[in-house]
Design a protein around this motif. Sequence first.
Motif, PDB file in Angstrom:
ATOM      1  N   PHE A 104       0.812  -1.216   0.000  1.00  0.00           N
ATOM      2  CA  PHE A 104       0.000   0.000   0.000  1.00  0.00           C
ATOM      3  C   PHE A 104       0.849   1.271   0.000  1.00  0.00           C
ATOM      4  O   PHE A 104       0.341   2.360  -0.249  1.00  0.00           O
ATOM      5  N   ALA A 105       2.134   1.152   0.269  1.00  0.00           N
ATOM      6  CA  ALA A 105       2.984   2.317   0.460  1.00  0.00           C
ATOM      7  C   ALA A 105       3.487   2.893  -0.866  1.00  0.00           C
ATOM      8  O   ALA A 105       3.293   2.325  -1.942  1.00  0.00           O
ATOM      9  N   ALA A 106       4.163   4.036  -0.748  1.00  0.00           N
ATOM     10  CA  ALA A 106       4.905   4.567  -1.886  1.00  0.00           C
ATOM     11  C   ALA A 106       6.003   3.574  -2.244  1.00  0.00           C
ATOM     12  O   ALA A 106       6.438   2.772  -1.411  1.00  0.00           O
ATOM     13  N   PRO A 107       6.491   3.594  -3.483  1.00  0.00           N
ATOM     14  CA  PRO A 107       7.444   2.582  -3.912  1.00  0.00           C
ATOM     15  C   PRO A 107       8.714   2.541  -3.065  1.00  0.00           C
ATOM     16  O   PRO A 107       9.370   3.556  -2.854  1.00  0.00           O
ATOM     17  N   ASN A 108       9.018   1.373  -2.541  1.00  0.00           N
ATOM     18  CA  ASN A 108      10.309   1.079  -1.936  1.00  0.00           C
ATOM     19  C   ASN A 108      10.537  -0.421  -2.013  1.00  0.00           C
ATOM     20  O   ASN A 108       9.737  -1.152  -2.609  1.00  0.00           O
ATOM     21  N   GLN A 109      11.608  -0.906  -1.418  1.00  0.00           N
ATOM     22  CA  GLN A 109      11.932  -2.328  -1.538  1.00  0.00           C
ATOM     23  C   GLN A 109      10.836  -3.213  -0.970  1.00  0.00           C
ATOM     24  O   GLN A 109      10.457  -4.233  -1.564  1.00  0.00           O
ATOM     25  N   ARG A 110      10.292  -2.816   0.189  1.00  0.00           N
ATOM     26  CA  ARG A 110       9.246  -3.640   0.794  1.00  0.00           C
ATOM     27  C   ARG A 110       7.974  -3.638  -0.061  1.00  0.00           C
ATOM     28  O   ARG A 110       7.270  -4.649  -0.129  1.00  0.00           O
ATOM     29  N   THR A 111       7.676  -2.512  -0.683  1.00  0.00           N
ATOM     30  CA  THR A 111       6.476  -2.425  -1.520  1.00  0.00           C
ATOM     31  C   THR A 111       6.495  -3.491  -2.601  1.00  0.00           C
ATOM     32  O   THR A 111       5.539  -4.254  -2.775  1.00  0.00           O
ATOM     33  N   TYR A 112       7.597  -3.561  -3.329  1.00  0.00           N
ATOM     34  CA  TYR A 112       7.659  -4.487  -4.453  1.00  0.00           C
ATOM     35  C   TYR A 112       7.902  -5.919  -4.012  1.00  0.00           C
ATOM     36  O   TYR A 112       7.471  -6.864  -4.693  1.00  0.00           O
ATOM     37  N   ALA A 113       8.550  -6.111  -2.862  1.00  0.00           N
ATOM     38  CA  ALA A 113       8.706  -7.463  -2.334  1.00  0.00           C
ATOM     39  C   ALA A 113       7.369  -8.048  -1.908  1.00  0.00           C
ATOM     40  O   ALA A 113       7.191  -9.272  -1.889  1.00  0.00           O
ATOM     41  N   GLY A 114       6.398  -7.180  -1.585  1.00  0.00           N
ATOM     42  CA  GLY A 114       5.089  -7.659  -1.163  1.00  0.00           C
ATOM     43  C   GLY A 114       4.195  -8.117  -2.288  1.00  0.00           C
ATOM     44  O   GLY A 114       3.250  -8.887  -2.067  1.00  0.00           O
ATOM     45  N   LEU A 115       4.462  -7.677  -3.512  1.00  0.00           N
ATOM     46  CA  LEU A 115       3.574  -8.029  -4.623  1.00  0.00           C
ATOM     47  C   LEU A 115       3.497  -9.531  -4.879  1.00  0.00           C
ATOM     48  O   LEU A 115       2.394 -10.061  -5.094  1.00  0.00           O
ATOM     49  N   PRO A 116       4.606 -10.283  -4.859  1.00  0.00           N
ATOM     50  CA  PRO A 116       4.499 -11.741  -5.027  1.00  0.00           C
ATOM     51  C   PRO A 116       3.676 -12.406  -3.923  1.00  0.00           C
ATOM     52  O   PRO A 116       3.002 -13.410  -4.168  1.00  0.00           O
ATOM     53  N   SER A 117       3.717 -11.850  -2.712  1.00  0.00           N
ATOM     54  CA  SER A 117       2.916 -12.412  -1.625  1.00  0.00           C
ATOM     55  C   SER A 117       1.427 -12.240  -1.892  1.00  0.00           C
ATOM     56  O   SER A 117       0.614 -13.112  -1.574  1.00  0.00           O
ATOM     57  N   ALA A 118       1.078 -11.096  -2.479  1.00  0.00           N
ATOM     58  CA  ALA A 118      -0.318 -10.884  -2.837  1.00  0.00           C
ATOM     59  C   ALA A 118      -0.768 -11.920  -3.867  1.00  0.00           C
ATOM     60  O   ALA A 118      -1.856 -12.500  -3.764  1.00  0.00           O
ATOM     61  N   GLN A 119       0.079 -12.167  -4.842  1.00  0.00           N
ATOM     62  CA  GLN A 119      -0.239 -13.163  -5.857  1.00  0.00           C
ATOM     63  C   GLN A 119      -0.361 -14.544  -5.236  1.00  0.00           C
ATOM     64  O   GLN A 119      -1.278 -15.316  -5.558  1.00  0.00           O
ATOM     65  N   ALA A 120       0.546 -14.867  -4.305  1.00  0.00           N
ATOM     66  CA  ALA A 120       0.501 -16.176  -3.648  1.00  0.00           C
ATOM     67  C   ALA A 120      -0.774 -16.338  -2.836  1.00  0.00           C
ATOM     68  O   ALA A 120      -1.361 -17.426  -2.788  1.00  0.00           O
ATOM     69  N   MET A 121      -1.213 -15.264  -2.187  1.00  0.00           N
ATOM     70  CA  MET A 121      -2.444 -15.331  -1.413  1.00  0.00           C
ATOM     71  C   MET A 121      -3.640 -15.607  -2.313  1.00  0.00           C
ATOM     72  O   MET A 121      -4.489 -16.452  -2.010  1.00  0.00           O
ATOM     73  N   PHE A 122      -3.719 -14.902  -3.442  1.00  0.00           N
ATOM     74  CA  PHE A 122      -4.827 -15.115  -4.365  1.00  0.00           C
ATOM     75  C   PHE A 122      -4.815 -16.555  -4.899  1.00  0.00           C
ATOM     76  O   PHE A 122      -5.861 -17.198  -5.007  1.00  0.00           O
ATOM     77  N   GLU A 123      -3.629 -17.064  -5.225  1.00  0.00           N
ATOM     78  CA  GLU A 123      -3.525 -18.425  -5.752  1.00  0.00           C
ATOM     79  C   GLU A 123      -3.948 -19.447  -4.699  1.00  0.00           C
ATOM     80  O   GLU A 123      -4.634 -20.432  -5.014  1.00  0.00           O
TER      81      GLU A 123
END
Length: 401
Positions: free
Chosen positions: A174-193
């Motif tokens: 949910f944050a402005a772009p930083n390392q944690r922001t983009y590292a979280g995107l695969p987790s979102a995909q994994a949750m949906f899957e």
Amino acid sequence: MTESAVPAAISTQVDLFDDAVVADPYPTYAELRALGPVVRLERAQAWGVPRYESAKAVLADPETFSSVNGLHLNPEGNQWVTANSVLATDGLEHARLRRVLSKELAPRAIKDLAESLRSRADELVAGLADRESFDVVSDLAAPYVTGVIMDLMGLPQVDGSGLMKQIESVFDTFAAPNQRTYAGLPSAQAMFEFLQTVCTRDNVRPDSWLGAAHAAADRGEIAEIECVMTMAAYLTAGMDTTIHAIATAVHHLVADREQWELVRDGKVGYDALFGETLRFDAPIQGFGRRVVRETQIGDVTIPAGDQVWVMFGSSGRDADKWGADADRFDVRRPGTEDHLALGFGAHLCAGNHLALMEFDAIFAALGKHFPELSADPEAPAERVLNNVLRVWEKVPVRTRG
């Protein structure tokens, strides 16, 4: 908007998602509140809304401050994580998606769960009775909340522990772009899957949240794919937030014997504890909104298309609302039900009654089985950095004082 177009008095280079700020955001929040009801956050390319009254006004006006394409301060999150979910819709579309679980999350329905919620909590806490210490996160809050949610979803045989870490990472997005922001995107995909795999009609009970979602799809009220999106939204908003709120409450109660005794002995209600916990240290520190039409906050004009960051965590420490001692945890504080930690207006958290009942059950069990609960001086509590969620890694406590 260029920097020259923004009055210097309400512009700052503060990075809300820097490690040092995330670890202890409250001094920074105080600085931002001193600047005004809205502050231009240059690094995030958004407007911070740090004061209680201005934050409440934004939340009360979804026609101007929209959740659509606005929750995340980065395009990837808005496009791929929450797009078209109940969290990221407004008006009739939001009402349509929220209606799916309106019966299951109504106060009457949650009240009917009270006995089972207390029984589950009592059994879990009683199982810790022979231990001299335990961790509030891994031994208590996480197994309790995930067990409750998996059962309500209609998946009692599914181990929800893996979802906890995935959801924590989703909040980073949910944050402005930083390392944690983009590292979280695969987790979102994994949750949906994961949800797409387990949330099938064959796996769920008809008398469950997922059963209600599938029934709504059968009636044509939502699309089949929206069943998973609905569950993902409620999991994201309601599971880890409650886990870490319980850990926060215990952490502060065991640090102050008098306050623990007030709660333990029933002199302060669990609703007061719940409100003060969320006011003092909001589990979700902020969410974004998209400005639909040019508007003003205070004497500052916010152009259409800009984003604002509604700072729940900061609003809870605003001395103009909570008094000069707003930075002190006090379960006797009046009016804490006014906190904004669970939103306000149309987007008020639909699971707020459930979260309160879980608090009630857990603290009733703790008071019964561990009246001498105290902090563990040999094992301090530890946090994990998260862009948006206040995450506890562990909160060790002693059971016998």
